[in-house]
Enzyme design. Structure first.
Site, PDB file in Angstrom:
ATOM      1  N   LEU A  24       0.827  -1.215   0.000  1.00 24.89           N
ATOM      2  CA  LEU A  24       0.000   0.000   0.000  1.00 24.89           C
ATOM      3  C   LEU A  24       0.856   1.257   0.000  1.00 24.89           C
ATOM      4  O   LEU A  24       0.497   2.252  -0.628  1.00 24.89           O
ATOM      5  CB  LEU A  24      -0.927   0.019   1.223  1.00 24.89           C
ATOM      6  CG  LEU A  24      -2.258  -0.708   1.115  1.00 24.89           C
ATOM      7  CD1 LEU A  24      -3.246  -0.161   2.137  1.00 24.89           C
ATOM      8  CD2 LEU A  24      -2.869  -0.638  -0.266  1.00 24.89           C
ATOM      9  N   LYS A 195     -15.400  -3.665   8.359  1.00 29.12           N
ATOM     10  CA  LYS A 195     -14.389  -4.442   7.627  1.00 29.12           C
ATOM     11  C   LYS A 195     -13.779  -5.508   8.541  1.00 29.12           C
ATOM     12  O   LYS A 195     -13.529  -6.630   8.120  1.00 29.12           O
ATOM     13  CB  LYS A 195     -13.310  -3.482   7.090  1.00 29.12           C
ATOM     14  CG  LYS A 195     -12.392  -4.162   6.091  1.00 29.12           C
ATOM     15  CD  LYS A 195     -11.559  -3.200   5.290  1.00 29.12           C
ATOM     16  CE  LYS A 195     -10.687  -3.998   4.318  1.00 29.12           C
ATOM     17  NZ  LYS A 195      -9.307  -3.549   4.289  1.00 29.12           N
ATOM     18  N   ASN A 199     -13.940  -9.530   7.945  1.00 36.94           N
ATOM     19  CA  ASN A 199     -12.704 -10.303   7.989  1.00 36.94           C
ATOM     20  C   ASN A 199     -12.821 -11.460   8.983  1.00 36.94           C
ATOM     21  O   ASN A 199     -12.463 -12.600   8.672  1.00 36.94           O
ATOM     22  CB  ASN A 199     -11.550  -9.353   8.384  1.00 36.94           C
ATOM     23  CG  ASN A 199     -10.211 -10.048   8.365  1.00 36.94           C
ATOM     24  OD1 ASN A 199     -10.003 -11.003   9.100  1.00 36.94           O
ATOM     25  ND2 ASN A 199      -9.303  -9.577   7.524  1.00 36.94           N
TER      26      ASN A 199
HETATM   27  P1  NAP Z   1       3.526  -4.839   3.295  1.00 34.61           P
HETATM   28  O1  NAP Z   1       3.492  -5.014   1.822  1.00 34.61           O
HETATM   29  O2  NAP Z   1       4.079  -5.946   4.137  1.00 34.61           O
HETATM   30  O3  NAP Z   1       4.329  -3.499   3.595  1.00 34.61           O
HETATM   31  C1  NAP Z   1       4.640  -3.094   4.890  1.00 34.61           C
HETATM   32  C2  NAP Z   1       5.903  -2.256   4.801  1.00 34.61           C
HETATM   33  O4  NAP Z   1       6.164  -1.690   6.093  1.00 34.61           O
HETATM   34  C3  NAP Z   1       7.135  -3.047   4.407  1.00 34.61           C
HETATM   35  O5  NAP Z   1       7.727  -2.410   3.293  1.00 34.61           O
HETATM   36  C4  NAP Z   1       8.042  -2.935   5.634  1.00 34.61           C
HETATM   37  O6  NAP Z   1       9.403  -2.785   5.339  1.00 34.61           O
HETATM   38  C5  NAP Z   1       7.556  -1.642   6.225  1.00 34.61           C
HETATM   39  N1  NAP Z   1       7.958  -1.473   7.618  1.00 34.61           N
HETATM   40  C6  NAP Z   1       7.680  -2.255   8.681  1.00 34.61           C
HETATM   41  N2  NAP Z   1       8.254  -1.759   9.795  1.00 34.61           N
HETATM   42  C7  NAP Z   1       8.919  -0.646   9.412  1.00 34.61           C
HETATM   43  C8  NAP Z   1       9.715   0.300  10.093  1.00 34.61           C
HETATM   44  N3  NAP Z   1       9.968   0.192  11.405  1.00 34.61           N
HETATM   45  N4  NAP Z   1      10.231   1.336   9.393  1.00 34.61           N
HETATM   46  C9  NAP Z   1      10.026   1.462   8.078  1.00 34.61           C
HETATM   47  N5  NAP Z   1       9.268   0.583   7.358  1.00 34.61           N
HETATM   48  C10 NAP Z   1       8.736  -0.454   8.031  1.00 34.61           C
HETATM   49  O7  NAP Z   1       2.074  -4.537   3.868  1.00 34.61           O
HETATM   50  P2  NAP Z   1       0.777  -4.010   3.087  1.00 34.61           P
HETATM   51  O8  NAP Z   1       0.149  -5.139   2.355  1.00 34.61           O
HETATM   52  O9  NAP Z   1       1.116  -2.779   2.347  1.00 34.61           O
HETATM   53  O10 NAP Z   1      -0.169  -3.685   4.319  1.00 34.61           O
HETATM   54  C11 NAP Z   1      -0.060  -2.493   5.096  1.00 34.61           C
HETATM   55  C12 NAP Z   1      -1.376  -2.339   5.859  1.00 34.61           C
HETATM   56  O11 NAP Z   1      -2.407  -2.055   4.903  1.00 34.61           O
HETATM   57  C13 NAP Z   1      -1.824  -3.606   6.582  1.00 34.61           C
HETATM   58  O12 NAP Z   1      -2.448  -3.303   7.791  1.00 34.61           O
HETATM   59  C14 NAP Z   1      -2.817  -4.229   5.629  1.00 34.61           C
HETATM   60  O13 NAP Z   1      -3.772  -5.062   6.258  1.00 34.61           O
HETATM   61  C15 NAP Z   1      -3.471  -2.987   5.042  1.00 34.61           C
HETATM   62  N6  NAP Z   1      -4.090  -3.212   3.737  1.00 34.61           N
HETATM   63  C16 NAP Z   1      -3.369  -3.781   2.743  1.00 34.61           C
HETATM   64  C17 NAP Z   1      -3.972  -3.957   1.492  1.00 34.61           C
HETATM   65  C18 NAP Z   1      -3.218  -4.574   0.335  1.00 34.61           C
HETATM   66  O14 NAP Z   1      -3.837  -4.851  -0.694  1.00 34.61           O
HETATM   67  N7  NAP Z   1      -1.927  -4.820   0.433  1.00 34.61           N
HETATM   68  C19 NAP Z   1      -5.310  -3.570   1.296  1.00 34.61           C
HETATM   69  C20 NAP Z   1      -6.003  -2.979   2.348  1.00 34.61           C
HETATM   70  C21 NAP Z   1      -5.388  -2.814   3.577  1.00 34.61           C
HETATM   71  P3  NAP Z   1      10.345  -3.954   4.758  1.00 34.61           P
HETATM   72  O15 NAP Z   1      10.085  -3.959   3.298  1.00 34.61           O
HETATM   73  O16 NAP Z   1      11.689  -3.465   5.113  1.00 34.61           O
HETATM   74  O17 NAP Z   1       9.926  -5.218   5.454  1.00 34.61           O
END
Ligand code: NAP
Length: 316
Positions: A24, A195, A199
């Site tokens: 995201l 939501k 879930n």
């Molecule tokens: P993701 O792809 O795992 O991305 C999370 C990012 O956060 C990773 O790049 C990680 O870095 C970074 N991160 C974690 N700790 C950090 C820190 N201390 N400092 C800097 N960066 C840090 O997760 P996502 O899918 O985008 O999801 C994010 C949120 O959005 C979640 O709560 C999810 O449920 C929600 N969401 C996601 C979607 C979707 O389609 N993806 C849709 C709706 C809601 P690294 O790369 O270094 O590990």
């Protein structure tokens, strides 16, 4: 597919910092940058920054087109003040990540929280009382196909709001310009609860039954019993609107996404930590606190925890 390196020019307005350049985070960062806004990534440490610089930018794949955006980036430990930041970490990473930048947030800074579920937003807001936190509930879908490379997989919508029910901020205009579908709502907690409930009624069962969403139609009784308990929890927590027609909504989602594997199923399959503590775990705690009997939800949580532990994954 074509690949472009887009060099983004000098900042012309308040910089949008992006904390967490995952799925995201990349989706928001690249669309804002594409619309001409100043965007700066905040990565967790020097090693991640080096990996990012080696890649040469963030890549977004959308409708068969790949574009790479050479966005400026720094790390949590930098000193530069932050006026606006989008927190795009997983729910369990949000609070520690924000703690790392708390001293950089100027008074009144805007902090957008994209986390799914509930619980992480309160924890973050408590850590940064000098900032204005906006909660976001997103139905957009994106996944990483490589490091710093993301596929925009599902068009969706973003509801934004805060728990103070404050007026809409002026920066929403940037989202319009960036083509990020959204609406400011005074009922953001209803959205997040709804939501969360959807879930809870679907995702854990897909893990336990090892199935696609559609196969839950064979477990309709189990799903319906969970919906009844979730409805009682939502009402007891002061969100009766979020409870309205929950059973029917869950059935609709199961049918409309019949061929999909849920995000929790995919996390478990790929050995990744789930956000259970902010979804089913949050619902079970809320039930306990409100004195709502929720034997089905509690049993589901226990079975899911056992399954996660058996796979060597965190149970929270
Ligand atoms: P993701 O792809 O795992 O991305 C999370 C990012 O956060 C990773 O790049 C990680 O870095 C970074 N991160 C974690 N700790 C950090 C820190 N201390 N400092 C800097 N960066 C840090 O997760 P996502 O899918 O985008 O999801 C994010 C949120 O959005 C979640 O709560 C999810 O449920 C929600 N969401 C996601 C979607 C979707 O389609 N993806 C849709 C709706 C809601 P690294 O790369 O270094 O590990």
């Amino acid at each position: 597919m074509s690949t472009l390196i887009a060099d983004i020019g000098e900042p012309t307005s308040v910089t949008w910092h992006i904390l967490g350049a995952g799925s995201l985070g990349t989706l928001w960062a690249t669309r804002l940058a594409r619309a001409g806004f100043s965007v700066r990534l905040i990565l967790r440490d020097r090693a991640r920054l080096d990996a990012y610089l080696t890649r040469g930018g963030l890549t977004l794949s959308e409708q068969g087109q790949r574009h790479t955006f050479a966005l400026p980036a720094g790390i949590i430990d930098d000193a530069e003040p932050i006026e606006r930041v989008i927190v795009a970490c997983k729910a369990y990473d949000a609070e520690p990540a924000v703690a790392g930048i708390a001293s950089r947030l100027i008074p009144g800074a805007d902090v957008l929280l994209l986390q799914n579920g509930l619980g992480s937003q309160e924890a973050v807001a408590a850590r940064i009382p000098h900032a204005r936190c906006t909660f976001v509930s997103s139905t957009e879908g994106a996944f990483r196909d490589d490091d710093f490379s993301v596929v925009f997989a599902g068009q969706g919508f973003n509801w934004l709001g805060d728990d103070q029910q404050g007026p809409a901020p002026e920066w929403l205009a940037a989202l319009v310009q960036a083509g990020i579908a959204h609406e400011w709502t005074p009922k953001i907690l209803d959205r997040l609860w709804r939501k969360l409930a959807l879930n809870c009624a679907i995702n854990p069962l897909t893990v336990l039954h090892g199935c696609r969403n559609g196969q839950l139609q064979q477990h309709a009784g189990e799903v319906s019993a969970l919906c009844n308990e979730l409805t009682a929890v939502l009402r007891a927590c002061g969100h009766p609107e979020a409870a309205e027609g929950l059973d029917e909504a869950v059935t609709e989602v199961i049918q409309a996404t019949a061929a999909n594997y849920s995000s929790m199923y995919q996390d478990v399959k790929q050995g990744r930590r789930t956000e259970i503590g902010y979804l089913l775990g949050y619902a079970c705690n809320a039930a306990r606190q409100q004195g709502v009997k929720a034997p089905g939800l509690n049993a589901l949580q226990e079975r899911l925890i056992q399954r996660l532990l058996a796979k060597g994954l965190p149970a929270d």
